[in-house]
Structures are given as structure tokens and as C-alpha cells.
Design a protein around this motif. Structure first.
Motif, PDB file in Angstrom:
ATOM      1  N   LEU A 283       6.682   9.768 -28.938  1.00 19.80           N
ATOM      2  CA  LEU A 283       6.226  11.127 -29.246  1.00 19.80           C
ATOM      3  C   LEU A 283       4.693  11.163 -29.275  1.00 19.80           C
ATOM      4  CD1 LEU A 283       8.703  12.084 -32.141  1.00 19.80           C
ATOM      5  CD2 LEU A 283       9.027  12.373 -29.690  1.00 19.80           C
ATOM      6  N   ASN A 284       4.106  10.495 -28.286  1.00 21.56           N
ATOM      7  CA  ASN A 284       2.648  10.462 -28.103  1.00 21.56           C
ATOM      8  C   ASN A 284       1.861   9.742 -29.192  1.00 21.56           C
ATOM      9  OD1 ASN A 284       2.629  11.823 -25.643  1.00 21.56           O
ATOM     10  ND2 ASN A 284       2.846  13.781 -26.700  1.00 21.56           N
ATOM     11  N   HIS A 285       2.461   8.743 -29.762  1.00 18.78           N
ATOM     12  CA  HIS A 285       1.718   7.940 -30.728  1.00 18.78           C
ATOM     13  C   HIS A 285       1.510   6.543 -30.167  1.00 18.78           C
ATOM     14  CE1 HIS A 285       3.394  11.141 -33.233  1.00 18.78           C
ATOM     15  NE2 HIS A 285       2.288  10.984 -33.937  1.00 18.78           N
ATOM     16  N   ILE A 286       0.510   5.863 -30.719  1.00 17.34           N
ATOM     17  CA  ILE A 286       0.215   4.525 -30.219  1.00 17.34           C
ATOM     18  C   ILE A 286       1.088   3.529 -30.974  1.00 17.34           C
ATOM     19  CG2 ILE A 286      -1.569   2.787 -29.892  1.00 17.34           C
ATOM     20  CD1 ILE A 286      -3.587   5.063 -29.812  1.00 17.34           C
ATOM     21  N   GLY A 287       1.940   2.885 -30.249  1.00 18.38           N
ATOM     22  CA  GLY A 287       2.875   1.943 -30.852  1.00 18.38           C
ATOM     23  C   GLY A 287       4.144   1.963 -30.036  1.00 18.38           C
ATOM     24  N   GLY A 288       5.256   1.627 -30.658  1.00 18.27           N
ATOM     25  CA  GLY A 288       6.490   1.627 -29.894  1.00 18.27           C
ATOM     26  C   GLY A 288       7.698   1.350 -30.744  1.00 18.27           C
TER      27      GLY A 288
ATOM     28  N   TYR B  79      10.301  -0.682 -26.745  1.00 17.98           N
ATOM     29  CA  TYR B  79      10.227   0.612 -26.074  1.00 17.98           C
ATOM     30  C   TYR B  79       8.845   1.235 -26.191  1.00 17.98           C
ATOM     31  CZ  TYR B  79      15.227   0.079 -25.917  1.00 17.98           C
ATOM     32  OH  TYR B  79      16.484  -0.407 -25.665  1.00 17.98           O
ATOM     33  N   ALA B  80       8.358   1.753 -25.051  1.00 18.30           N
ATOM     34  CA  ALA B  80       7.114   2.522 -25.054  1.00 18.30           C
ATOM     35  C   ALA B  80       7.338   3.718 -24.142  1.00 18.30           C
ATOM     36  CB  ALA B  80       5.963   1.671 -24.567  1.00 18.30           C
ATOM     37  N   GLY B  81       6.469   4.707 -24.222  1.00 17.96           N
ATOM     38  CA  GLY B  81       6.632   5.884 -23.372  1.00 17.96           C
ATOM     39  C   GLY B  81       6.927   7.104 -24.208  1.00 17.96           C
ATOM     40  N   ASP B  82       7.850   7.951 -23.737  1.00 20.02           N
ATOM     41  CA  ASP B  82       8.055   9.220 -24.453  1.00 20.02           C
ATOM     42  C   ASP B  82       8.760   9.057 -25.805  1.00 20.02           C
ATOM     43  OD1 ASP B  82      10.605   8.709 -23.595  1.00 20.02           O
ATOM     44  OD2 ASP B  82      10.983  10.733 -22.833  1.00 20.02           O
TER      45      ASP B  82
ATOM     46  N   ARG C  72      -1.904  12.818 -35.464  1.00 18.06           N
ATOM     47  CA  ARG C  72      -0.832  13.742 -35.092  1.00 18.06           C
ATOM     48  C   ARG C  72       0.346  13.496 -36.034  1.00 18.06           C
ATOM     49  NH1 ARG C  72      -0.605  12.091 -30.138  1.00 18.06           N
ATOM     50  NH2 ARG C  72      -2.290  13.328 -29.298  1.00 18.06           N
ATOM     51  N   PRO C  73       0.238  13.959 -37.279  1.00 16.13           N
ATOM     52  CA  PRO C  73       1.253  13.577 -38.270  1.00 16.13           C
ATOM     53  C   PRO C  73       2.681  13.904 -37.834  1.00 16.13           C
ATOM     54  CG  PRO C  73      -0.594  14.641 -39.340  1.00 16.13           C
ATOM     55  CD  PRO C  73      -0.798  14.823 -37.861  1.00 16.13           C
ATOM     56  N   ALA C  74       3.530  12.904 -37.963  1.00 13.83           N
ATOM     57  CA  ALA C  74       4.956  13.087 -37.667  1.00 13.83           C
ATOM     58  C   ALA C  74       5.722  12.326 -38.734  1.00 13.83           C
ATOM     59  CB  ALA C  74       5.276  12.511 -36.295  1.00 13.83           C
ATOM     60  N   GLU C  75       6.846  12.882 -39.174  1.00 14.10           N
ATOM     61  CA  GLU C  75       7.643  12.173 -40.165  1.00 14.10           C
ATOM     62  C   GLU C  75       8.103  10.859 -39.553  1.00 14.10           C
ATOM     63  OE1 GLU C  75       8.325  15.247 -39.208  1.00 14.10           O
ATOM     64  OE2 GLU C  75       8.293  16.568 -40.971  1.00 14.10           O
ATOM     65  N   PRO C  76       7.943   9.758 -40.281  1.00 14.42           N
ATOM     66  CA  PRO C  76       8.310   8.450 -39.722  1.00 14.42           C
ATOM     67  C   PRO C  76       9.748   8.412 -39.214  1.00 14.42           C
ATOM     68  CG  PRO C  76       7.158   8.175 -41.792  1.00 14.42           C
ATOM     69  CD  PRO C  76       7.350   9.635 -41.615  1.00 14.42           C
ATOM     70  N   TYR C  77      10.634   9.138 -39.927  1.00 13.61           N
ATOM     71  CA  TYR C  77      12.038   9.075 -39.492  1.00 13.61           C
ATOM     72  C   TYR C  77      12.270   9.843 -38.196  1.00 13.61           C
ATOM     73  CZ  TYR C  77      11.631  13.008 -42.709  1.00 13.61           C
ATOM     74  OH  TYR C  77      11.185  14.119 -43.366  1.00 13.61           O
ATOM     75  N   THR C  78      11.411  10.824 -37.895  1.00 22.89           N
ATOM     76  CA  THR C  78      11.598  11.503 -36.598  1.00 22.89           C
ATOM     77  C   THR C  78      11.250  10.549 -35.460  1.00 22.89           C
ATOM     78  OG1 THR C  78       9.376  12.408 -36.606  1.00 22.89           O
ATOM     79  CG2 THR C  78      11.108  13.825 -37.478  1.00 22.89           C
ATOM     80  N   LEU C  79      10.349   9.601 -35.741  1.00 24.79           N
ATOM     81  CA  LEU C  79      10.009   8.612 -34.720  1.00 24.79           C
ATOM     82  C   LEU C  79      11.174   7.653 -34.486  1.00 24.79           C
ATOM     83  CD1 LEU C  79       6.346   8.115 -35.866  1.00 24.79           C
ATOM     84  CD2 LEU C  79       7.039   8.939 -33.615  1.00 24.79           C
ATOM     85  N   VAL C  80      11.834   7.259 -35.579  1.00 26.45           N
ATOM     86  CA  VAL C  80      13.023   6.402 -35.426  1.00 26.45           C
ATOM     87  C   VAL C  80      14.128   7.207 -34.732  1.00 26.45           C
ATOM     88  CG1 VAL C  80      14.781   5.037 -36.599  1.00 26.45           C
ATOM     89  CG2 VAL C  80      12.482   5.107 -37.498  1.00 26.45           C
ATOM     90  N   ASN C  81      14.242   8.475 -35.129  1.00 27.66           N
ATOM     91  CA  ASN C  81      15.268   9.318 -34.513  1.00 27.66           C
ATOM     92  C   ASN C  81      15.033   9.473 -33.006  1.00 27.66           C
ATOM     93  OD1 ASN C  81      16.364   9.586 -36.999  1.00 27.66           O
ATOM     94  ND2 ASN C  81      15.711  11.706 -37.333  1.00 27.66           N
ATOM     95  N   ALA C  82      13.744   9.621 -32.628  1.00 27.09           N
ATOM     96  CA  ALA C  82      13.414   9.760 -31.200  1.00 27.09           C
ATOM     97  C   ALA C  82      13.899   8.531 -30.443  1.00 27.09           C
ATOM     98  CB  ALA C  82      11.917   9.944 -31.027  1.00 27.09           C
ATOM     99  N   LEU C  83      13.734   7.386 -31.090  1.00 33.76           N
ATOM    100  CA  LEU C  83      14.164   6.135 -30.461  1.00 33.76           C
ATOM    101  C   LEU C  83      15.693   6.097 -30.358  1.00 33.76           C
ATOM    102  CD1 LEU C  83      13.153   3.351 -29.460  1.00 33.76           C
ATOM    103  CD2 LEU C  83      13.503   2.518 -31.782  1.00 33.76           C
TER     104      LEU C  83
ATOM    105  N   GLN D 236      16.319 -13.219 -25.005  1.00 33.79           N
ATOM    106  CA  GLN D 236      16.000 -12.163 -24.035  1.00 33.79           C
ATOM    107  C   GLN D 236      14.979 -11.253 -24.668  1.00 33.79           C
ATOM    108  OE1 GLN D 236      19.118  -9.476 -22.997  1.00 33.79           O
ATOM    109  NE2 GLN D 236      20.433 -11.120 -22.263  1.00 33.79           N
ATOM    110  N   TYR D 237      13.940 -10.937 -23.944  1.00 33.87           N
ATOM    111  CA  TYR D 237      12.875 -10.132 -24.538  1.00 33.87           C
ATOM    112  C   TYR D 237      12.448  -9.119 -23.481  1.00 33.87           C
ATOM    113  CZ  TYR D 237       8.919  -9.568 -27.793  1.00 33.87           C
ATOM    114  OH  TYR D 237       8.027  -9.110 -28.716  1.00 33.87           O
ATOM    115  N   MET D 238      12.853  -7.879 -23.663  1.00 35.69           N
ATOM    116  CA  MET D 238      12.663  -6.870 -22.624  1.00 35.69           C
ATOM    117  C   MET D 238      11.756  -5.746 -23.101  1.00 35.69           C
ATOM    118  SD  MET D 238      14.463  -8.064 -20.295  1.00 35.69           S
ATOM    119  CE  MET D 238      15.889  -8.986 -19.857  1.00 35.69           C
ATOM    120  N   LEU D 239      10.903  -5.289 -22.205  1.00 35.80           N
ATOM    121  CA  LEU D 239      10.065  -4.139 -22.524  1.00 35.80           C
ATOM    122  C   LEU D 239      10.513  -2.977 -21.647  1.00 35.80           C
ATOM    123  CD1 LEU D 239       7.549  -2.885 -23.903  1.00 35.80           C
ATOM    124  CD2 LEU D 239       6.196  -3.777 -22.018  1.00 35.80           C
ATOM    125  N   HIS D 240      10.813  -1.859 -22.263  1.00 35.83           N
ATOM    126  CA  HIS D 240      11.278  -0.699 -21.516  1.00 35.83           C
ATOM    127  C   HIS D 240      10.266   0.441 -21.608  1.00 35.83           C
ATOM    128  CE1 HIS D 240      15.193  -2.686 -21.449  1.00 35.83           C
ATOM    129  NE2 HIS D 240      15.050  -2.860 -22.755  1.00 35.83           N
TER     130      HIS D 240
END
Lengths: 293, 623
Positions: free
Chosen positions: B228-233, B222-225, B257-268, B81-85
Motif C-alpha cells: 500500500l505504497n509503504h517502504i517495507g514488505g 512480498y513487495a509491490g502493491d 502515510r499513516p495506515a493502520e498496521p492491521y490493514t497492511l497485514v490484511n492487504a497481504l 526455500q526463500y522466495m521474493l515475490h
């Protein structure tokens, strides 16, 4: 594969590591409750022999004198040095042996391995239960081999059949003096506890991996490599082994008095910030002059 | 000086495949790995694909290791199963991209490199031993140089030795590439930064939650909010009894737009859908009563820890068919019901006697980070230098097309090509760049992965268009409306892709990989068409210090990284971008504390960056 032949003498000893020791009410060791393992110094001796296996492709025989259960020490040693043979000298007649009587059995046994043509015999520095450090040197003396004690590093010049070793000694009041010696084979090496083999070429590392794997497989089936000899099979002189062959007798053991502590400990409960701050303040005071970057 | 036919530097999945292939061809090769053992330094997303290309051939993992790979290797789950959200707040719009995942693929398995590479190493090591070679681990290569017609390799640990050919498989931060000048260090535009956490979850709970069979697996992107406005997912893959949850972002987007990498994982992880996916039952120990006598406090602490451990282990076993079977057959329990009964009794003992609470939360096992080369932007055109052949990440060869990321299989394919080139060179006794290097380069040119790095595949594109066919065109917006209209007709699509390929990725990429496509369009999609998703709890996110504390290190007191300019703009950004917070700012200057470094190379561009000496540094358990 070279023609270097090695024997290692090991000992089954009580496991003195934390949580494994059990004592009787009078403070003596409860041997029934305490597990026995390959002694830590015997383990170092086995590792030293393994170095020769990796570097020179030596043939290794591990030997011990002890009760039938001492075969576990041989198994553990085989895991460390990929031994080709394991020899257990076991007979009721050997019971009560002091270091000299033990050395007699070991000497006789070692003379039997490979037709008595040993190049190097390794022993540990001392045993962790007896701590006399006599069995090794006495065996060397009985074998008539050059004895090298406190060896921290060695290499064999295969062409000239010479051992070059470094010994950790104390000299004129200076500790940790390193002495370099050279001796023709055969030699008896009592290895220092600080010995650590290092393998610094690609081929040695590859051989290390290969023999280590082989050792694992062999140790799983160690009984295939095990030979047990009794007094008759060894052909020892009954007057020289066991109690009759032991001139020393332990008649009394005294506790070592506890040394007076020169430091004072203060127990701080670490549950609150204030207490932690107290510790920090103390550390600050002690480290006062130091700058930590 | 000792001499060997071939030295492979780096024991990741590419280097190990090269060793295996050379051994299969009857050639002697040694592999030098800096980690304590193979697999301890490797991280991947990760899905390992086996490719079935339309044209040409790919050398897959099963070609190298044989059919034993599928029957014996510790692979996790076959992704079915391969889903894009697309996400925005609590709304999620989902597209099924299973067809894109299956496109040109024999299979795609989720993998954990700690386990997998150690299996690869066992296989490759045994084969290599038969040819007089093998794996030497715990050794860090310091230099490769050429003296009197000999190629000399120096390491931090061993005496120098000679090799006739070298295969450099030392990863995205290849020291060999840098020291020889074979390529420049990669720039942020050419890289992605990936950060991943391993989440614990019992086997059958995974199957129930994701609606998959015992052998199957699911992938959710996952893509979208959440970006945190970075290109990727973000991504979430199911493993056998863990989940891989991570975020992969364009490095240059993070620089902007520097963001701590772990805040990106946390956002997810905070996204309600992901939170619901990772949730589990967690035992929370009650604070020990400090008024009790010291001995009693200790006794309670030990008893609770032991019981919680038993509960966790037993619960994992109870939810795993194979472990249940083992326990019953091993005679430890008479039946599965008995396991359940014991599990319940441990739990009620914890609750009753020790007031342990059981709450809904999630459990992280390992935090990891890695740079990923975007082959479209950084693949070495001629991946060789003198008698060194570069493979996998070291050659900058990773495939990113849409949501699909391929790297492990690209490295394995490169490895086979390099091994074949080296084998021929041995037969001809010609290791010159004109002969061996060019031969390898030519074979790389023929690789289907190289084609993927250069051209858009119109059939692959169609899968996306089909998946997006229900999306109203006004959402996709004026910007892409025309493109979609053009692309929906088969003939026009062919023409358009043809035209696009003439333009080339260089000019297309800024259009395709933009904030619009990764952030704005998904947000709009989610808001207008998404379904609401609610989380039933709020996940307790570990701090970065807690995450680092969980990792295993063998610290080298000497730092393997040297900061060159303590005041540069790039280095100042490292304060945020270093995944383990190794950099801090003091009086306007950057200071480095290397102890927590997980060797990702994020700071490599403006530092003197080396891998730690043999056995030193981080030791990943999962990878």
C-alpha cells in the motif's frame, strides 16, 4: 538450611468444586461418586509451610490421619510445600473418630517426627466437610504448643526463636482487625484462608523456583517419602482414639433452610437489539448519578 | 541489601543467552524478567540464523546451548526455500533468493519465541542455578542507580538489590537505556514496525502446499502493491503446524502515510497468492434454532462446540506423522485408517445432525506487533554506560540487508560478547566503563554483524544481481540502469561497492531503501513479467477487536503509558498507527485506553512509556 522443623496437618476432603460433587437423592453427599482431594484449607496450610521452606530452609513433614487413599492428599500437599516427609496414620481402629480422637492420633504422630522436636505445626482454618475448626486447636492443646489462630502472615526470628504473626480477628464488634502477636517457639498456627505468601527478595524468588521444581520432582515419586503408621506403630492408647475416644456423636444433620431472596431477577433474552437496549436502559437507570470516564 | 555479581535485565533470547554464557563460564548471574515467565513478552518474525561469517567469528545459538539445541530445542522448520515475490493486483513475479538466505549461514530456522524462549530459559536457568543464580520472573525493573559506589537496582515487586555489573537486554524500548540517558529513544527513521498473525495449518498440508519435506520450511517475501505504497514488505514463513504471516514497514514511511498496521497485514492476506497459501478447511457452525427450548439450545451449542473441537484436534493429529504415531502407539486407535474413519464420522455427524458447514477460509491464532531497530541507522556506537552493557534490540542492533532480517542471532552474539566482558571484569574485579565497557565495545566492533551494519557486502549484492539477471533493464529503469550495468562486472562491482562504502550507508540508504525499490519497481515487474494468480475464495479477515479479543492479558489497572501532549501531531498519528487501536480522538484530544496494549512501543517516542508491572500486560502464546 536452618534447623527449623515444621509439621503440617492436612485432610483428604470431598472435592466441592463445581462439577465434581455428587449428591444422593436425600441431599446428602454421595461419597462414592465424589472425588476426594486435598482440602482447600489444608492447601493454604501447606503453602504457609512452603513459605518457611523458601525463607528459612525449613524441614517439612506433612501428616494426615485417614484411610490408605489419603496418601493422595499428602502427595498434593507435597507438591505445594516440597515436603521432606509424608506421614499417613491409618488404622481401622481410628475409624469413627471425632475431632478429639483425631487430635490424639495427630499429636502422637507429630511427637514421633524428628524426635518430637517440632518448631511450628500448621493446620488449616477448618475442614470443608466438617467445618468444626476443632482439630487444630485440640491438637495444639494436646501438644502443649502456643496456639495462634486466623494467622494471615508470619515471620520467624531465627536468632531469638520467636514467631511474629499477624492475626485477622474481630474485636468489640469490628471485623477484620489485624492483631500482631509474638510467641516463642514451638507454636501451632491455624492459618487463615486469606493467607497469601509473598516473596520479596531476589534470593527468596530464586529459592522459590528451586524448591518448587524440587517439589514437582518429589511429588512425582511421593511414595519414596511416604511412611504409613498403624495404631500399634504409633503406640496410641486405644481408649483415646477412634469411636471409643470420641465424646461427640453426630446424631442428626438438618438442612440449612434456604434464605429468602431479597433481589428480584428479570430474565431478558439477548437475541435482539431491542432487548439489549432494554438492559442498557436499566443499567443507565441504576447507574444514573454516576459519571463513567 | 542483597548483592549479586551480575544482573541481566530482560529474559528475551539475548538476555537468556547472556545468562547461559555467564553460567557456562562459571559466573553467578541473575536474570530479571517482567513477564509471567520467559517468552510471554517476545515477538519475532521470525527466523533464527546461525551465521558463518567470511571473516571473524560469530557466536551462534549452538555455541551457547551446545549441540542439544538442534536435537532438542522447539524450533519449527529449517528454511530451505526463500522466495521474493513482486505483486500487482493478481499478478506475481517471483525471484528465487535461496542463495541470499543461505549466504554466510549454517542454517536458518523458523521459530516461535513463546516456545523457544521458554526452552532457552529452562536451559539457562538450570545452568545459572548451579552457580547460585537463576531467573526471577514477574519482576519489573524500575530503576538502576549508583549510590556510594554501589549499583542499586529497584523493582516494582522486590526489595532493592545490588549488582556489580548489569547487562541490559530489555529490548527495543529499553527503559534502562532511557532512564540512564545511555541513548535517546529511537526515532521513526531508525525503526521498522512489524505486525504478524499466526495462521493455523496442519503439518502435512503445509508440506504439500509449499512443496517441502518433513523437516524443511519455506519463506516467501512480498513487495509491490501489497505494501500500500509503504517502504517495507510482507513475509510468510512456515512453522511446524502454523504459518507466520506479517508485514514489516519503515516507521517513517508509515508516519508519512499513516495506515493502520492491521490493514497492511490484511492487504497481504488478501493478495491471491498469500490467500491461497493460508487457506484451510474451516467448520462454520449453523445458527441455533431459537424456537427450540432453552435447554435444547444449550445442549446443541455444547455438542457442536465439542464436536468441532474434536474434529480440529483429530484433523491436526491425522495430518501429523508424530501425532498419528502417538495415537496408534498409545492404543487410542488401532490404525491410521481408524483415525481417518473417526475423523470422517465426526465430520458427517456435524454436517448431518447439526448442519455445520465446512468452508474454505483461514484461521488466525494470534496477532502480534513489535518495533524492530534498523542497526544501520541506530546501533549504539558504544553500547555501554558506566557498568551497564547493552545487547540486542536494547542496543539498537538489528541487521536489515535487502530482504534478510537478522535480530535474534545478533542479540545472541552480543550476549556472548557481553558475558565474556563481564566474566573478565569479575576476574579482574574491575567493572569500570574504561575497562569492562571499553572491552565489550571493542568486541562488538569485531562482530561480523557490526560490519554488516556498516558496509555493503559485494558478494551478497552479487546474489541479488544474479537473481535479477533475467529482468529486462528497461523495467529497472533509467534510475538504476547505470548501477546495474556497473555492478554486473566483477571488477567494477568491487570498485562501485568500495565507492559506495566510502559514501556510507547514511547517504546510500535514501537511494536504496525508497518507494521506488520497494513499491514502484516491484509493481512494474509484476505487471510486465508476472504470472496471473487467482484465489479460489475470499479470506474472512478478523477485525482488530476480534484479534485483540483472542489475546491473553493480565490487566494492570494502572496504565503503563502516560500521554505527555494530548494534541501533538505525533500522537494524533497514533490513532492510526497503534496496532491495537488504543488511541482515539475525542474533541481534538488524544485519549488512551491501555487495556489492549501489546507493548510494541510505537507510541513510545512522545509518551512516558514503561513496560507494565511484573506479570501484567499481554501474554503471548506463540510470539
Amino acid at each position: 538450611m536452618s534447623d527449623l522443623k515444621i509439621a503440617v496437618i492436612v485432610k483428604l476432603e470431598p472435592d466441592f468444586s463445581e462439577g465434581n460433587v455428587s449428591y444422593n437423592a436425600d441431599g446428602t453427599l454421595n461419597r462414592a461418586e465424589t472425588k476426594s482431594i486435598l482440602g482447600p484449607h489444608s492447601a493454604v496450610a501447606s503453602s504457609a509451610a512452603f513459605y518457611a521452606k523458601v525463607k528459612y530452609g525449613a524441614r517439612i513433614a506433612v501428616t494426615t490421619m485417614g484411610p490408605p487413599i489419603a496418601d493422595t492428599a499428602l502427595q498434593q500437599a507435597q507438591l505445594l510445600c516440597d515436603a521432606d516427609e509424608l506421614h499417613l496414620y491409618s488404622d481401622r481402629m481410628f475409624a469413627g473418630a471425632d475431632t478429639l480422637a483425631t487430635a490424639e492420633v495427630l499429636k502422637t504422630g507429630i511427637s514421633k517426627v524428628e524426635g518430637g522436636k517440632m518448631d511450628i505445626v500448621f493446620s488449616g482454618h477448618r475442614a470443608s466437610d466438617g467445618e468444626t475448626g476443632q482439630t487444630g486447636p485440640q491438637t495444639a492443646w494436646k501438644l502443649g504448643f502456643t496456639f495462634l489462630g486466623n494467622v494471615i502472615d508470619y515471620n520467624v526470628d531465627m536468632q531469638n526463636r520467636v514467631v511474629r504473626a499477624r492475626r485477622m480477628i474481630s474485636l468489640q464488634g469490628f471485623y477484620d482487625v489485624i492483631e500482631e502477636v509474638e510467641a516463642p517457639l514451638p507454636v501451632f498456627i491455624a492459618i487463615d484462608p486469606s493467607y497469601k505468601a509473598s516473596f520479596n527478595t531476589v534470593s527468596q524468588r530464586l529459592a522459590f523456583e528451586k524448591y518448587q521444581k524440587e517439589a514437582k520432582e518429589r511429588a512425582q515419586n511421593y511414595k519414596q517419602y511416604l511412611k504409613i503408621f498403624n495404631a500399634q506403630q504409633l503406640g496410641v492408647d486405644p481408649k483415646l482414639v477412634g469411636l471409643p475416644g470420641s465424646p461427640t456423636i453426630v446424631y442428626k444433620v438438618e438442612r440449612i433452610p434456604k434464605a429468602k431472596a431479597s433481589r428480584k431477577a428479570e430474565v431478558v433474552d439477548g437475541s435482539s437489539r431491542d432487548q439489549i437496549a432494554k438492559v442498557a436502559a436499566k443499567m443507565y437507570e441504576v447507574l444514573g448519578g454516576m459519571v463513567i470516564k | 541489601m542483597e548483592s549479586y555479581e551480575v544482573a541481566i535485565i530482560g529474559g528475551g533470547s539475548a538476555g537468556l543467552a547472556a545468562l547461559k554464557q555467564l553460567s557456562n563460564l562459571g559466573k553467578q548471574a541473575i536474570l530479571i524478567e517482567a513477564g509471567k515467565k520467559a517468552g510471554t513478552k517476545n515477538v519475532s518474525g521470525g527466523i533464527l540464523y546461525s551465521k558463518k561469517p567470511k571473516r571473524g567469528r560469530a557466536y551462534n545459538v549452538e555455541d551457547v546451548y551446545g549441540s542439544v539445541f538442534l536435537s532438542d530445542a522447539p524450533i519449527e522448520r529449517r528454511i530451505t526455500q526463500y522466495m521474493l515475490h513482486a505483486t500487482s493486483g493478481n499478478k506475481v513475479f517471483t525471484m528465487d533468493l535461496t542463495a541470499a538466505h543461505e549466504y554466510q549461514a549454517n542454517f536458518g530456522y523458523s521459530v516461535l519465541l513463546g516456545k523457544l524462549n521458554s526452552w532457552f530459559a529452562k536451559q539457562a536457568g538450570e545452568s545459572a542455578e548451579k552457580q547460585g543464580g537463576g531467573i526471577v520472573s514477574g519482576v519489573h525493573v524500575r530503576s538502576v542507580s549508583w549510590q556510594d559506589g554501589k549499583t542499586v537496582i529497584e523493582t516494582d515487586e522486590l526489595e532493592p538489590f545490588e549488582a556489580k555489573a548489569v547487562i541490559a537486554a530489555d529490548g527495543v524500548n529499553s527503559e534502562i537505556a532511557e532512564m540512564t540517558g545511555a541513548r535517546n529513544k529511537f526515532t521513526p527513521e531508525q525503526l521498522y514496525q512489524g505486525v504478524k498473525v499466526i495462521v493455523k495449518m496442519p503439518e502435512e498440508i503445509i508440506e504439500e502446499r509449499f512443496g517441502i519435506g518433513q523437516e524443511d520450511g519455506a519463506a516467501h517475501l512480498y513487495a509491490g502493491d501489497v505494501t500500500l505504497n509503504h517502504i517495507g514488505g510482507g513475509f510468510l514463513y512456515t512453522n511446524r503446524d502454523t504459518l507466520s504471516v506479517g508485514a514489516v514497514y519503515h516507521y517513517d514511511s508509515l508516519m508519512q502515510r499513516p495506515a493502520e498496521p492491521y490493514t497492511l497485514v490484511n492487504a497481504l492476506l488478501k493478495n491471491p497468492m498469500v490467500a491461497e497459501f493460508v487457506k484451510d478447511e474451516v467448520a462454520v457452525k449453523e445458527e441455533i434454532d431459537r424456537n427450540l427450548p432453552k435447554e435444547e439450545q444449550l445442549r446443541v451449542r455444547f455438542a457442536v462446540s465439542k464436536l468441532v473441537k474434536t474434529w480440529n484436534e483429530l484433523r491436526d493429529a491425522y495430518h501429523s506423522p508424530s501425532a498419528r504415531k502417538r495415537l496408534v502407539e498409545g492404543g487410542k486407535y488401532k490404525s491410521e485408517e481408524e483415525i481417518k474413519a473417526r475423523l470422517d464420522s465426526v465430520r458427517s455427524e456435524l454436517e448431518g445432525k447439526y448442519r455445520t458447514k465446512f468452508v474454505t477460509d483461514y484461521v488466525e491464532l494470534e496477532y502480534a506487533a513489535k518495533l524492530v531497530p534498523d542497526g544501520k541507522r541506530c546501533a549504539m556506537r558504544k553500547p555501554y554506560y558506566k557498568n551497564i552493557l547493552f545487547i540486542g534490540d536494547a542496543a539498537g542492533r538489528g541487521v536489515f540487508i535487502g530482504p534478510r532480517i537478522e535480530g535474534l542471532n545478533v542479540g545472541i552474539d552480543d550476549a556472548v560478547r557481553a558475558a565474556n566482558a563481564v566474566a573478565r571484569a569479575i576476574d579482574r574485579n574491575d567493572f569500570s566503563s574504561n575497562s569492562m565497557g571499553e572491552h565489550y565495545s571493542q568486541m562488538i566492533e569485531e562482530s561480523p554483524f557490526t560490519r554488516d551494519m556498516k558496509e555493503i557486502d559485494k558478494d551478497y549484492l552479487k546474489i541479488f544481481l544474479d537473481a535479477a539477471k533475467d529482468v529486462p533493464k528497461d523495467i529497472i529503469g533509467q534510475r538504476y540502469g547505470m548501477v546495474f550495468k556497473l555492478m554486473s562486472s566483477g571488477t567494477l562491482r568491487g570498485l562501485a561497492v568500495g565507492f559506495a562504502n566510502i559514501l556510507g550507508y547514511d547517504r546510500l540508504l535514501p537511494l536504496v531503501e525508497s518507494e521506488d525499490t520497494y513499491v514502484q519497481v516491484p509493481i512494474e515487474l509484476a505487471e510486465k513479467m508476472g504470472r496471473p494468480v487467482a484465489a479460489t475464495y475470499e479470506p474472512t479477515l478478523p477485525t482488530i477487536a476480534q484479534r485483540v479479543a483472542q489475546l491473553k492479558y493480565d490487566d494492570d489497572r494502572i496504565s503503563h503509558i502516560k500521554v505527555l501532549d494530548h494534541e501533538s501531531e505525533f500522537m494524533k498519528k497514533m490513532v492510526k498507527l497503534c496496532p491495537t487501536n488504543c488511541y482515539s480522538m475525542e474533541d481534538g484530544e488524544i485519549t488512551l485506553q491501555h487495556e489492549a496494549c501489546i507493548e510494541c512501543g510505537t507510541c513510545a517516542k512522545e509518551t512516558e512509556w514503561r513496560h507494565p508491572r511484573g506479570e501484567k500486560g499481554v501474554n503471548y502464546q506463540y510470539g
